[in-house]
Design an enzyme around this catalytic site. Structure first.
Site, PDB file in Angstrom:
ATOM      1  CG  ASP A 186      -2.019   1.028   1.109  1.00  0.00           C
ATOM      2  OD1 ASP A 186      -3.009   0.760   0.405  1.00  0.00           O
ATOM      3  OD2 ASP A 186      -1.871   2.120   1.699  1.00  0.00           O
ATOM      4  CG  ASN A 194      -4.353  11.348  -5.429  1.00  0.00           C
ATOM      5  OD1 ASN A 194      -3.613  11.500  -6.405  1.00  0.00           O
ATOM      6  ND2 ASN A 194      -4.998  10.221  -5.190  1.00  0.00           N
ATOM      7  CG  ASP A 203      -3.991   8.835 -12.558  1.00  0.00           C
ATOM      8  OD1 ASP A 203      -4.381   8.345 -11.476  1.00  0.00           O
ATOM      9  OD2 ASP A 203      -4.772   9.277 -13.426  1.00  0.00           O
ATOM     10  CD  GLU A 230      -4.566   4.400  -1.549  1.00  0.00           C
ATOM     11  OE1 GLU A 230      -5.488   4.390  -2.402  1.00  0.00           O
ATOM     12  OE2 GLU A 230      -4.705   4.825  -0.393  1.00  0.00           O
TER      13      GLU A 230
END
Ligand SMILES: [Mg+2]
Length: 317
Positions: A186, A194, A203, A230
């Protein structure tokens, strides 16, 4: 069973080479005729009996097979059946080449998995068109399968493929007695990433991480997948706790080395937390779900203990 692995590799390495046709016929004159029709646009290989054809398919994978029905030894229908029973060859379209167009014969040909029939004597245009049609269908089917199994953003396996392969490997390792390991990976503080850098940069970050994991986990039967947002997962067949732990540490370090700036993370760079779970000998009570929850539990422990680290069960086996 492992065809799924090969499919995902095709996405990155598509090379436009001429399709490979295998012509199987006991009569050299028939082979020559077909060779003359196809030599310009295809790579044409030939076999004069079933044994040769099977040996060829063990070494290379033809895009299409033109198969004579009547041959001494293994006949065309029996050969077709044998090829269709092998998971490595079952997708290859097979067109039967026959001297007599008996409808009952054709029924049998379709029943054993043939895609089409061509009747001798050949008409070059008809033969070319039939082959082209089958190749187009095959290419579209391959593409659909690929799209159904690959994560569009990162190019690694998607969740559907992950579930399928984990299930298959669980059963295979159960039968063979080999260990099976699972890594759950993770990205740390990804929501903050983000928020700070925007989703497009998010991305880019996920793509970079997927690339590093894929480059680290690279044996033919290993599988890297995007498990969710993620979160990534790696299936490591025939790998015990020690080997899996080593791989996990390699991944953790390699992502650290990328040094992707993360202004809102304590270390100032992108890191990952990894949970490792292994089964060395399956007990009847074990299930594939228990392997996933064990890896998950270790992942959350890695998070709790400060992130940017690898966790697995303490030494016991
Ligand atoms: Mg013949």
């Amino acid at each position: 069973m492992h065809d799924f692995h090969y499919v995902s590799d095709q996405l990155s390495g598509t090379t436009e080479s001429a399709p490979l046709l295998l012509v199987v016929d006991d009569q050299p004159s028939n082979i020559q005729t077909l060779y003359a029709i196809f030599q310009d646009s295809y790579e044409v290989c030939m076999a004069v009996n079933g044994i040769e054809a099977l040996a060829f398919c063990a070494l290379r994978r033809p895009d299409l097979i033109l198969l004579d029905v009547v041959m001494p030894g293994i006949g065309g229908y029996a050969l077709c059946e044998a090829l269709k029973q092998d998971s490595r060859n079952c997708d290859i379209p097979i067109i039967f080449v026959t001297g007599n167009a008996d409808p009952l014969d054709e029924v049998q040909g379709f029943e054993v998995g043939g895609a089409d029939f061509i009747t001798k004597p050949f008409h070059a245009t008809v033969v070319r068109a039939r082959v082209q049609t089958q190749l187009t269908i095959k290419r579209q089917a391959d593409l659909l399968r690929l799209l159904a199994l690959v994560d569009g953003l990162t190019g690694v396996a998607n969740r559907r493929q992950f579930d399928h392969v984990l299930d298959a490997e669980w059963r295979r390792c159960g039968r063979s007695g080999q260990p099976l390991s699972l890594l759950m990976i993770d990205v740390d503080h990804f929501k903050k990433y983000n928020d700070h850098y925007g989703h497009q940069q998010g991305d880019v970050c996920l793509r970079a991480i997927a690339g590093v994991i894929k480059a680290t986990v690279r044996r033919p039967h290993d599988l890297t997948a995007r498990y969710g947002g993620e979160e990534f997962a790696c299936i490591l067949p025939d790998t015990g706790r020690h080997g899996a732990l080593t791989k996990a540490r390699e991944i953790e370090q390699a992502i650290r080395k990328l040094a992707l700036a993360h202004a809102d993370a304590p270390e100032g760079i992108i890191t990952v937390s990894i949970g490792v779970a292994s089964v060395s000998r399956q007990d009847p009570g074990d299930s594939v779900a228990s392997l996933v929850s064990a890896a998950d539990a270790h992942l959350y422990r890695a998070k709790r203990e400060g992130r940017g680290r690898v966790c697995c069960l303490p030494d016991q086996s």
